[in-house]
Design an enzyme around this catalytic site. Sequence first.
Site, PDB file in Angstrom:
ATOM      1  N   CYS A  30      -2.785   2.519  14.556  1.00  0.00           N
ATOM      2  CA  CYS A  30      -2.264   1.912  13.323  1.00  0.00           C
ATOM      3  C   CYS A  30      -0.820   2.316  13.029  1.00  0.00           C
ATOM      4  CB  CYS A  30      -3.164   2.234  12.132  1.00  0.00           C
ATOM      5  SG  CYS A  30      -3.124   3.963  11.669  1.00  0.00           S
ATOM      6  N   ARG A  40      -2.616   2.041   2.757  1.00  0.00           N
ATOM      7  CA  ARG A  40      -1.991   3.312   2.380  1.00  0.00           C
ATOM      8  C   ARG A  40      -2.084   3.482   0.858  1.00  0.00           C
ATOM      9  NH1 ARG A  40       1.955   1.553   6.706  1.00  0.00           N
ATOM     10  NH2 ARG A  40       2.177   3.297   8.143  1.00  0.00           N
ATOM     11  N   ARG A  49      10.540  12.377  11.727  1.00  0.00           N
ATOM     12  CA  ARG A  49      10.622  10.914  11.705  1.00  0.00           C
ATOM     13  C   ARG A  49      11.572  10.402  10.622  1.00  0.00           C
ATOM     14  NH1 ARG A  49       4.590   9.267   9.378  1.00  0.00           N
ATOM     15  NH2 ARG A  49       5.517   7.273   8.823  1.00  0.00           N
ATOM     16  N   ARG A  53      -7.333   4.567   3.219  1.00  0.00           N
ATOM     17  CA  ARG A  53      -6.981   5.937   3.613  1.00  0.00           C
ATOM     18  C   ARG A  53      -6.773   6.761   2.348  1.00  0.00           C
ATOM     19  NH1 ARG A  53      -1.556   6.973   6.999  1.00  0.00           N
ATOM     20  NH2 ARG A  53      -0.563   6.578   4.999  1.00  0.00           N
ATOM     21  N   HIS A  61      12.795   2.724  -2.165  1.00  0.00           N
ATOM     22  CA  HIS A  61      12.537   1.377  -2.688  1.00  0.00           C
ATOM     23  C   HIS A  61      13.019   0.310  -1.714  1.00  0.00           C
ATOM     24  CE1 HIS A  61      12.500   3.071  -7.035  1.00  0.00           C
ATOM     25  NE2 HIS A  61      11.404   3.325  -6.359  1.00  0.00           N
ATOM     26  N   ASN A  72       3.182   7.050  14.398  1.00  0.00           N
ATOM     27  CA  ASN A  72       4.434   7.475  13.730  1.00  0.00           C
ATOM     28  C   ASN A  72       4.468   8.997  13.610  1.00  0.00           C
ATOM     29  OD1 ASN A  72       4.503   4.736  13.357  1.00  0.00           O
ATOM     30  ND2 ASN A  72       3.995   4.799  11.189  1.00  0.00           N
ATOM     31  N   ASP A  73       3.375   9.558  13.088  1.00  0.00           N
ATOM     32  CA  ASP A  73       3.341  11.015  12.958  1.00  0.00           C
ATOM     33  C   ASP A  73       3.089  11.688  14.298  1.00  0.00           C
ATOM     34  OD1 ASP A  73       3.946  11.934  10.333  1.00  0.00           O
ATOM     35  OD2 ASP A  73       2.181  10.837   9.635  1.00  0.00           O
ATOM     36  N   GLU A 112      -3.197  11.996  14.449  1.00  0.00           N
ATOM     37  CA  GLU A 112      -1.730  11.902  14.401  1.00  0.00           C
ATOM     38  C   GLU A 112      -1.071  13.275  14.538  1.00  0.00           C
ATOM     39  OE1 GLU A 112      -0.600  10.075  10.656  1.00  0.00           O
ATOM     40  OE2 GLU A 112      -2.163  11.103   9.551  1.00  0.00           O
TER      41      GLU A 112
HETATM   42  C1  PEP Z   1       1.271   7.023  11.321  1.00  0.00           C
HETATM   43  O1  PEP Z   1       1.612   8.184  11.119  1.00  0.00           O
HETATM   44  O2  PEP Z   1       1.418   6.436  12.415  1.00  0.00           O
HETATM   45  C2  PEP Z   1       0.678   6.211  10.236  1.00  0.00           C
HETATM   46  C3  PEP Z   1       0.180   5.021  10.458  1.00  0.00           C
HETATM   47  O3  PEP Z   1       0.684   6.736   8.993  1.00  0.00           O
HETATM   48  P1  PEP Z   1       1.977   6.814   8.058  1.00  0.00           P
HETATM   49  O4  PEP Z   1       3.066   6.024   8.734  1.00  0.00           O
HETATM   50  O5  PEP Z   1       1.574   6.273   6.746  1.00  0.00           O
HETATM   51  O6  PEP Z   1       2.253   8.288   8.030  1.00  0.00           O
HETATM   52 MG    MG Z   2       0.896   9.239   9.412  1.00  0.00          MG
END
Ligand code: PEP
Ligand code: MG
Length: 580
Positions: A511, A305, A474, A341, A197, A463-464, A440
């Site tokens: 993204c 998301r 992560r 998504r 949160h 990110n992934d 990703e």
């Molecule tokens: C990512 O993995 O970079 C991404 C944009 O998706 P999320 O952060 O929602 O996993």
């Molecule tokens: Mg991701």
Amino acid sequence: MDKVSDTVTLYGISASAGLACGNAFIHYEQLIRVPAEKIQSGEVKSQLSRLSRAVLKSRKELETLRKEAQGSVGADLSKIFDAQLMILEDDDFMDRVRQAVIAKLQNVEFVYQEEVDKTIRALSRSKDEYMREMISDINAVSARLLHNLSGVEGIRQRKAKSPIIAFARSFSADDIMNMRKSSVVGFVTETGGMTSHMALFAKALGIPAIVGVKECLSRVKPNQQVCIDGSAGCVVISPTPSEWKLFRRKVDSLKRAEKKLFLAISGLKSETLDGRKVDVEANLEVPTENDRRIADAGISVGLYRTEFLYLSHSDFPDEQEQVEAYSKITKAFGHNHVTLRTFDLGGDKFTGHFRDNGESNPALGWRAIRFSLDVPKTLRIQLRAMLRASAHGKIKIMFPMISTVEEVVRAKKILAGVKKDLMSEKIPFDEDIPIGVMVEVPSAVVMAHRLALEVDFFSIGTNDLTQYTLAADRGNAKVAKLYRPFHPAVITLIHQTIQAGHDANISVAVCGEMAGDPKATRLLVGLGVDSLSANPGSISIIKSLIPQIDYEKAAVFAKSALSMQSAEEVENLLADDFNT
Ligand code: PEP
Ligand code: MG
């Protein structure tokens, strides 16, 4: 020259992007510990009516907060206060407190606290993240009630002359809402994950935040100077005077740019100096008061998301609820497109309700598209809802965490079936709705030439991609130092994806958080990306940078980054470039 530095750099989990610097303030949970006192049986009634009055007062306060939250963070997140109201008025719990006051003849504050402690002890043993998340709500509710019971002044807003970076084990949702009215410009916590949160509130309110910074409370002292970089999940305590000066300058110039630019960005061309088009789009998850501003500035949504819809449900939202949610966002963005998504559940995201508890390695487990394909009923409902909403605006559909070509083929087959059903039911939808995938996972990069033949666009989830490329979770603060999005291995995979996409004539976006990091803009443009989808707080700065970039020169710059061998080298290159 700087003195020998006492600087401490800590890494945690990026919860909300943005830069901030200020003096450290350590927020210890303001629980009041009232000692046990014996009471006479004739006093029981007055003790219990004090309890009822405190509950009533707390309820009013929470209702006011919920209303405030609806306006600032949106209806979905404001439901956190519904949960707190339910905790406050939980009949079984309150009965136990009343019975214990009668049986033990002890003061109500002490008895209430004892019952709260028992509940928290039981919850903290739970393996379920959702149950453990409830502890912070219970702490927030009990602190409020105890303040109201004892008549001590409530949780105060921290006003100071200079900006504050607040540190705590964790913050409650209302602590974070109060930050906006105080001098707090960013926060750091020891606990929490990306979908806690705390992270959601920080994102919705645009407060830079880093969570899961182990032992940060023992490393920082009150009033020490602190700089935080929300995107990088990096906390610098007691920086050298020159680092401090540089950081302050960056924060100030970003702020000035943001203020000025949000009004003006709609007029800014999304083109480099030498005429190459690079769009800037928004990453959204919970509807907020900002959406209208973003839409009015002509910004599209590069990533919505949808799993955050799940936040306010104990199960999947049904088709009609989803149609309403997707239509609402689509209508809000008018002529701009919205990239929806499909649910990216599992892994680190909202695992509480449905997780297969047997998973010992959830990031590599049953998540995102894997889950959707295995439970096709949920995917069918979601795709039906997305298609129905596409009758009201411009929608794109994107599948997360694709690791094989077969997954895309199967997902498209399900989509074709849903389209056929809607046609036979004469329900209108956009028949040419663009389909894309998140790139990703390293295997998707390797197969990108083949994947590109199946879809209309790629969007790189840095990110992934960083976590899977470097095998660094992560969400695990212990390996946060290894989680380096600018590692040349990650940059190389981004480059390969862009090339494969362009070879097949499809567009390629980024993204992940990297897209919202101004240090990365010249690099990503130089790598050839077509659009950058960033968190709303970074849109104006990123959009203002594009027209200052010479694509040809940026391509040479990107080449030098690609030739490096460590994350540190690339980070230094980007920092030097950004600071000059
Ligand atoms: C990512 O993995 O970079 C991404 C944009 O998706 P999320 O952060 O929602 O996993
Ligand atoms: Mg991701």
